[in-house]
Scaffold this motif. Structure first.
Motif, PDB file in Angstrom:
ATOM      1  N   UNK A  42       3.858 -31.534  30.167  1.00  0.00           N
ATOM      2  CA  UNK A  42       3.638 -31.177  31.568  1.00  0.00           C
ATOM      3  C   UNK A  42       3.714 -32.386  32.502  1.00  0.00           C
ATOM      4  N   UNK A  43       3.694 -33.602  31.951  1.00  0.00           N
ATOM      5  CA  UNK A  43       3.466 -34.796  32.777  1.00  0.00           C
ATOM      6  C   UNK A  43       4.601 -35.814  32.638  1.00  0.00           C
ATOM      7  N   UNK A  44       5.820 -35.378  32.830  1.00  0.00           N
ATOM      8  CA  UNK A  44       6.975 -36.264  32.696  1.00  0.00           C
ATOM      9  C   UNK A  44       6.913 -37.399  33.728  1.00  0.00           C
ATOM     10  N   UNK A  45       6.851 -38.631  33.221  1.00  0.00           N
ATOM     11  CA  UNK A  45       6.814 -39.840  34.062  1.00  0.00           C
ATOM     12  C   UNK A  45       5.662 -39.817  35.078  1.00  0.00           C
ATOM     13  N   UNK A  46       4.510 -39.363  34.640  1.00  0.00           N
ATOM     14  CA  UNK A  46       3.362 -39.231  35.550  1.00  0.00           C
ATOM     15  C   UNK A  46       2.349 -40.356  35.440  1.00  0.00           C
ATOM     16  N   UNK A  47       2.120 -40.870  34.232  1.00  0.00           N
ATOM     17  CA  UNK A  47       0.957 -41.715  34.003  1.00  0.00           C
ATOM     18  C   UNK A  47       1.282 -43.198  34.106  1.00  0.00           C
TER      19      UNK A  47
END
Length: 382
Positions: free
Chosen positions: A158-163
């Protein structure tokens, strides 16, 4: 051809429909076409001023490890924290989390198992009062954005290139270990620094350190300064393993986790033993794991018969551990160390008993004992 999500290039995993060619290797996370561009979701990144709140003081060893992580990040985007079970590796992440939140950067904390996500989210919420800590795992997917996201490794899709900071806890655990798709999801989710935590890293992690791709901090001393529990090993026929195990339970009062390799074994033992002792069983088939563990922690029953599902991420005050059929192939060096590592984790209960009952001593059992002795020596416990 290459899958834009899991980076698969094996032609056997590709299939064509009316819209184009898609990858079947990672299809459980939704259909992705070869020519598709994965868009990073919009996530909230406020600058958050928060102080770390702990009910206890960090040890000098923990403080030193925190400083070393800070220094290593000047030259590496990945740092491995190799910490003995109960050494307080979660506490070592707190300063990095605090700093990233202060700078308005997104922080994710991923771990393989759902039960640990729930417990860890509560711990982090206590450590960061006022921070919106959300858990994203089975049963908790209605809200997927917050100040600090704690999730299972499966949910990283769910968090592609988010963190900007991704803490990857117990990366050697099932089902993350040796799973190319989940490992790629973790890489995709991180657009900044990665902090890897484990008591039992794999050879590939040490090789990355050796090759200079990753920094390493080691911490083998538990905060209460008591050594890791060395297991006592007994070679016995199967039936005598059960006899001697229950003699140990009778001799040493308190809570017990008795590990067995098969679901059928834990369920059968519960049916037999519930007639004369307070006990329950927990496996991947158990639907109310969280409630049962809360009851066990509260002392509602004395014994939990468990598969390796409880080998990691749980802290029960005053618990002892017995492992039956220790020669079974399901028990690796890492899983044995983790199971024994459940003992003696609390300040007010730093000791306990750990037993391995087996027909024969395997290489995994010998390696487990050798590594625990090594960690105690490096922590200056003789």
């Amino acid at each position: 051809m290459k899958c834009p999500r899991c980076k698969n290039e094996n032609k056997l995993y590709f299939y064509e429909d009316t819209k184009g060619i898609y990858c079947r290797k990672c299809i459980r996370f939704g259909k992705v076409y070869v020519n598709q561009h994965i868009v990073s979701p919009q996530v909230y990144k406020p600058k958050i001023q928060t102080k770390i709140h702990l009910d206890y003081e960090l040890s000098d060893v923990q403080k030193d490890a925190i400083q070393k992580v800070e220094l290593l990040y000047e030259h590496h985007n990945k740092v491995l924290v190799y910490a003995a079970c109960g050494a307080g590796k979660t506490e070592i992440t707190l300063q990095q989390i605090q700093q990233h939140l202060k700078d308005g950067k997104k922080v994710g904390y991923a771990i393989a198992r759902r039960q640990v996500v729930i417990e860890l989210a509560e711990r982090l919420a206590q450590a960061f009062p006022g921070v919106n800590v959300i858990k994203v795992c089975g049963g908790y997917t209605n809200v997927i954005d917050g100040d600090l996201i704690v999730c299972t490794t499966h949910q990283l899709y769910r968090y592609h290139k988010c963190f900007d900071l991704l803490v990857l806890d117990e990366m050697d655990a099932f089902p993350f270990a040796n799973n190319e798709v989940l490992q790629q999801l973790a890489i995709n989710a991180c657009c900044g620094k990665m902090l890897l935590l484990s008591a039992t890293p794999e050879a590939q992690h040490f090789q990355e350190v050796k090759d200079g791709y990753m920094g390493q901090v080691s911490i083998f001393e538990r905060p209460h300064k008591h050594p890791l529990i060395k297991p006592k090993i007994f070679r016995l026929p199967s039936i005598l393993q059960y006899v001697f195990c229950f003699l140990c339970v009778m001799r040493h009062k308190g809570k017990w986790i008795i590990f067995l390799p098969k679901i059928s074994q834990v369920e059968l033992l519960e049916k037999i033993c519930r007639r004369f002792i307070r006990c329950r069983s927990i496996s991947s088939m158990t639907t109310d794991k969280d409630e049962l563990m809360a009851q066990f922690n509260n002392g509602d029953f004395q014994i939990v018969f468990a598969t390796t599902i409880l080998e990691r991420g749980i802290t029960i005050k005053g618990v002892h551990v017995a492992i039956l059929h220790g020669e079974h192939v399901v028990y690796t060096k890492a899983s044995l160390i983790q199971m024994i590592g459940r003992v003696g984790r609390k300040f007010d209960a730093p000791t306990g008993y750990a037993y391995i009952f087996c027909k024969r001593k395997t290489k995994e059992i010998e390696a487990c004992k050798k590594e625990i002795i090594m960690m105690n020596k490096k922590a200056k416990h003789v």
